[in-house]
Design a protein around this motif. Structure first.
Motif, PDB file in Angstrom:
ATOM      1  N   LYS A 180       0.868  -1.176   0.000  1.00  0.00           N
ATOM      2  CA  LYS A 180       0.000   0.000   0.000  1.00  0.00           C
ATOM      3  C   LYS A 180       0.907   1.229   0.000  1.00  0.00           C
ATOM      4  O   LYS A 180       1.756   1.379   0.863  1.00  0.00           O
ATOM      5  CB  LYS A 180      -0.891  -0.009   1.241  1.00  0.00           C
ATOM      6  CG  LYS A 180      -1.705   1.241   1.453  1.00  0.00           C
ATOM      7  CD  LYS A 180      -2.840   1.327   0.495  1.00  0.00           C
ATOM      8  CE  LYS A 180      -3.701   2.539   0.838  1.00  0.00           C
ATOM      9  NZ  LYS A 180      -4.526   2.961  -0.226  1.00  0.00           N
ATOM     10  N   GLU A 181       0.739   2.086  -1.011  1.00  0.00           N
ATOM     11  CA  GLU A 181       1.579   3.269  -1.144  1.00  0.00           C
ATOM     12  C   GLU A 181       0.873   4.494  -0.562  1.00  0.00           C
ATOM     13  O   GLU A 181      -0.312   4.700  -0.790  1.00  0.00           O
ATOM     14  CB  GLU A 181       1.887   3.501  -2.627  1.00  0.00           C
ATOM     15  CG  GLU A 181       3.025   4.436  -2.869  1.00  0.00           C
ATOM     16  CD  GLU A 181       3.430   4.449  -4.328  1.00  0.00           C
ATOM     17  OE1 GLU A 181       3.084   5.430  -5.014  1.00  0.00           O
ATOM     18  OE2 GLU A 181       4.075   3.481  -4.763  1.00  0.00           O
ATOM     19  N   ILE A 182       1.630   5.287   0.187  1.00  0.00           N
ATOM     20  CA  ILE A 182       1.120   6.527   0.763  1.00  0.00           C
ATOM     21  C   ILE A 182       1.972   7.662   0.207  1.00  0.00           C
ATOM     22  O   ILE A 182       3.151   7.788   0.554  1.00  0.00           O
ATOM     23  CB  ILE A 182       1.187   6.502   2.295  1.00  0.00           C
ATOM     24  CG1 ILE A 182       0.401   5.308   2.841  1.00  0.00           C
ATOM     25  CG2 ILE A 182       0.703   7.831   2.876  1.00  0.00           C
ATOM     26  CD1 ILE A 182       0.653   5.004   4.288  1.00  0.00           C
ATOM     27  N   GLU A 183       1.379   8.451  -0.667  1.00  0.00           N
ATOM     28  CA  GLU A 183       2.122   9.518  -1.343  1.00  0.00           C
ATOM     29  C   GLU A 183       2.101  10.795  -0.518  1.00  0.00           C
ATOM     30  O   GLU A 183       1.047  11.197  -0.016  1.00  0.00           O
ATOM     31  CB  GLU A 183       1.499   9.769  -2.718  1.00  0.00           C
ATOM     32  CG  GLU A 183       2.301  10.680  -3.598  1.00  0.00           C
ATOM     33  CD  GLU A 183       1.706  10.777  -4.989  1.00  0.00           C
ATOM     34  OE1 GLU A 183       1.258  11.874  -5.343  1.00  0.00           O
ATOM     35  OE2 GLU A 183       1.690   9.749  -5.695  1.00  0.00           O
ATOM     36  N   ALA A 213       4.826   0.167  11.738  1.00  0.00           N
ATOM     37  CA  ALA A 213       5.615   0.298  10.506  1.00  0.00           C
ATOM     38  C   ALA A 213       5.496   1.705   9.943  1.00  0.00           C
ATOM     39  O   ALA A 213       6.493   2.304   9.513  1.00  0.00           O
ATOM     40  CB  ALA A 213       5.158  -0.736   9.473  1.00  0.00           C
ATOM     41  N   LEU A 214       4.295   2.252   9.968  1.00  0.00           N
ATOM     42  CA  LEU A 214       4.077   3.603   9.450  1.00  0.00           C
ATOM     43  C   LEU A 214       4.835   4.634  10.283  1.00  0.00           C
ATOM     44  O   LEU A 214       5.460   5.546   9.740  1.00  0.00           O
ATOM     45  CB  LEU A 214       2.584   3.928   9.414  1.00  0.00           C
ATOM     46  CG  LEU A 214       2.209   5.298   8.850  1.00  0.00           C
ATOM     47  CD1 LEU A 214       2.739   5.492   7.433  1.00  0.00           C
ATOM     48  CD2 LEU A 214       0.694   5.467   8.877  1.00  0.00           C
ATOM     49  N   ALA A 215       4.813   4.499  11.604  1.00  0.00           N
ATOM     50  CA  ALA A 215       5.538   5.440  12.470  1.00  0.00           C
ATOM     51  C   ALA A 215       7.043   5.402  12.176  1.00  0.00           C
ATOM     52  O   ALA A 215       7.689   6.453  12.094  1.00  0.00           O
ATOM     53  CB  ALA A 215       5.268   5.124  13.942  1.00  0.00           C
ATOM     54  N   ALA A 216       7.592   4.201  11.998  1.00  0.00           N
ATOM     55  CA  ALA A 216       9.019   4.077  11.680  1.00  0.00           C
ATOM     56  C   ALA A 216       9.322   4.664  10.304  1.00  0.00           C
ATOM     57  O   ALA A 216      10.353   5.332  10.104  1.00  0.00           O
ATOM     58  CB  ALA A 216       9.438   2.610  11.742  1.00  0.00           C
ATOM     59  N   ALA A 217       8.432   4.431   9.357  1.00  0.00           N
ATOM     60  CA  ALA A 217       8.624   4.961   7.999  1.00  0.00           C
ATOM     61  C   ALA A 217       8.574   6.484   7.994  1.00  0.00           C
ATOM     62  O   ALA A 217       9.390   7.138   7.327  1.00  0.00           O
ATOM     63  CB  ALA A 217       7.561   4.387   7.056  1.00  0.00           C
ATOM     64  N   ILE A 218       7.636   7.063   8.733  1.00  0.00           N
ATOM     65  CA  ILE A 218       7.529   8.523   8.808  1.00  0.00           C
ATOM     66  C   ILE A 218       8.800   9.108   9.415  1.00  0.00           C
ATOM     67  O   ILE A 218       9.331  10.111   8.924  1.00  0.00           O
ATOM     68  CB  ILE A 218       6.269   8.935   9.603  1.00  0.00           C
ATOM     69  CG1 ILE A 218       5.022   8.623   8.787  1.00  0.00           C
ATOM     70  CG2 ILE A 218       6.329  10.422   9.986  1.00  0.00           C
ATOM     71  CD1 ILE A 218       3.721   8.767   9.574  1.00  0.00           C
ATOM     72  N   GLU A 230       7.324  12.573  -5.853  1.00  0.00           N
ATOM     73  CA  GLU A 230       8.200  11.394  -5.920  1.00  0.00           C
ATOM     74  C   GLU A 230       8.592  10.955  -4.525  1.00  0.00           C
ATOM     75  O   GLU A 230       9.550  10.209  -4.348  1.00  0.00           O
ATOM     76  CB  GLU A 230       9.426  11.719  -6.760  1.00  0.00           C
ATOM     77  CG  GLU A 230       9.060  12.015  -8.210  1.00  0.00           C
ATOM     78  CD  GLU A 230      10.267  12.266  -9.084  1.00  0.00           C
ATOM     79  OE1 GLU A 230      11.242  11.504  -8.976  1.00  0.00           O
ATOM     80  OE2 GLU A 230      10.224  13.219  -9.860  1.00  0.00           O
ATOM     81  N   ASN A 231       7.865  11.443  -3.535  1.00  0.00           N
ATOM     82  CA  ASN A 231       8.138  11.121  -2.141  1.00  0.00           C
ATOM     83  C   ASN A 231       6.958  10.324  -1.594  1.00  0.00           C
ATOM     84  O   ASN A 231       5.833  10.804  -1.571  1.00  0.00           O
ATOM     85  CB  ASN A 231       8.333  12.412  -1.335  1.00  0.00           C
ATOM     86  CG  ASN A 231       9.446  13.249  -1.916  1.00  0.00           C
ATOM     87  OD1 ASN A 231      10.564  12.791  -2.034  1.00  0.00           O
ATOM     88  ND2 ASN A 231       9.132  14.472  -2.299  1.00  0.00           N
TER      89      ASN A 231
END
Length: 167
Positions: free
Chosen positions: A80-83, A137-142, A94-95
């Motif tokens: 799942k991509e979060i632009e 996972a989202l918190a680490a990615a942010i 592109e981020n």
């Protein structure tokens, strides 16, 4: 390749118990990586990497790899991509963050950053840190994407303006 397929099938058929927590998955993945050592500099690199990845994949609940056109076995999580917002209206961003959900219900992530003249990126992978929940996972990615964008913010005035707008 038939021999390689047979070895991979044998590893996956052993039905090693799927990890129940991210801590367990990460510990078992680290053990597998240590046991296999540096697979990239071996003469039989393809076979070594595929064997190591088959063991890691079994920990995450994968049962069958996808063979790509080069003979490598890939294990793709559901993505799942979060632009992130584009720098200007009408522009393409592109981020982004890509969250990957593995068959055992755990997550990993990838990021893509491009600002000014520099960037970085990678997709979620079975060898990355595993998280119990999407939120972890989202918190680490942010946290990581914020650090990467901040690092590149001084490249150009436009990059700095974009980073300031995001944060």
């Amino acid at each position: 390749l038939d021999e390689l397929q047979a070895k991979t099938d044998a590893i996956l058929a052993e039905k090693e118990e799927v990890a129940k927590t991210a801590a367990e998955a990460n510990a078992r993945i680290a053990t597998i990586k240590n046991r296999h050592g540096d697979v990239y500099s071996r003469e039989n690199r393809e076979e070594a990497i595929n064997a190591r990845n088959a063991e890691i994949a079994a920990v995450l609940g994968y049962t069958k790899p996808t063979e790509n056109e080069y003979g490598w076995y890939d294990y793709y999580p559901e993505e799942k991509e979060i632009e992130l917002p584009a720098s200007k209206k009408g522009y393409v961003s592109e981020n982004y963050i890509t969250l990957g959900k593995h068959p055992n219900g755990m997550y990993s992530y990838g990021i893509s950053v491009f600002l000014g003249n520099s960037g970085t990126g990678y997709a979620p992978d079975i060898g990355d840190t595993i998280y119990d929940t999407r939120q972890e996972a989202l918190a680490a990615a942010i946290k990581e994407i914020r650090a990467e964008i901040s690092k590149r913010a001084d490249d150009t005035p436009a990059a700095k303006t974009y980073a300031n707008k995001l944060f």
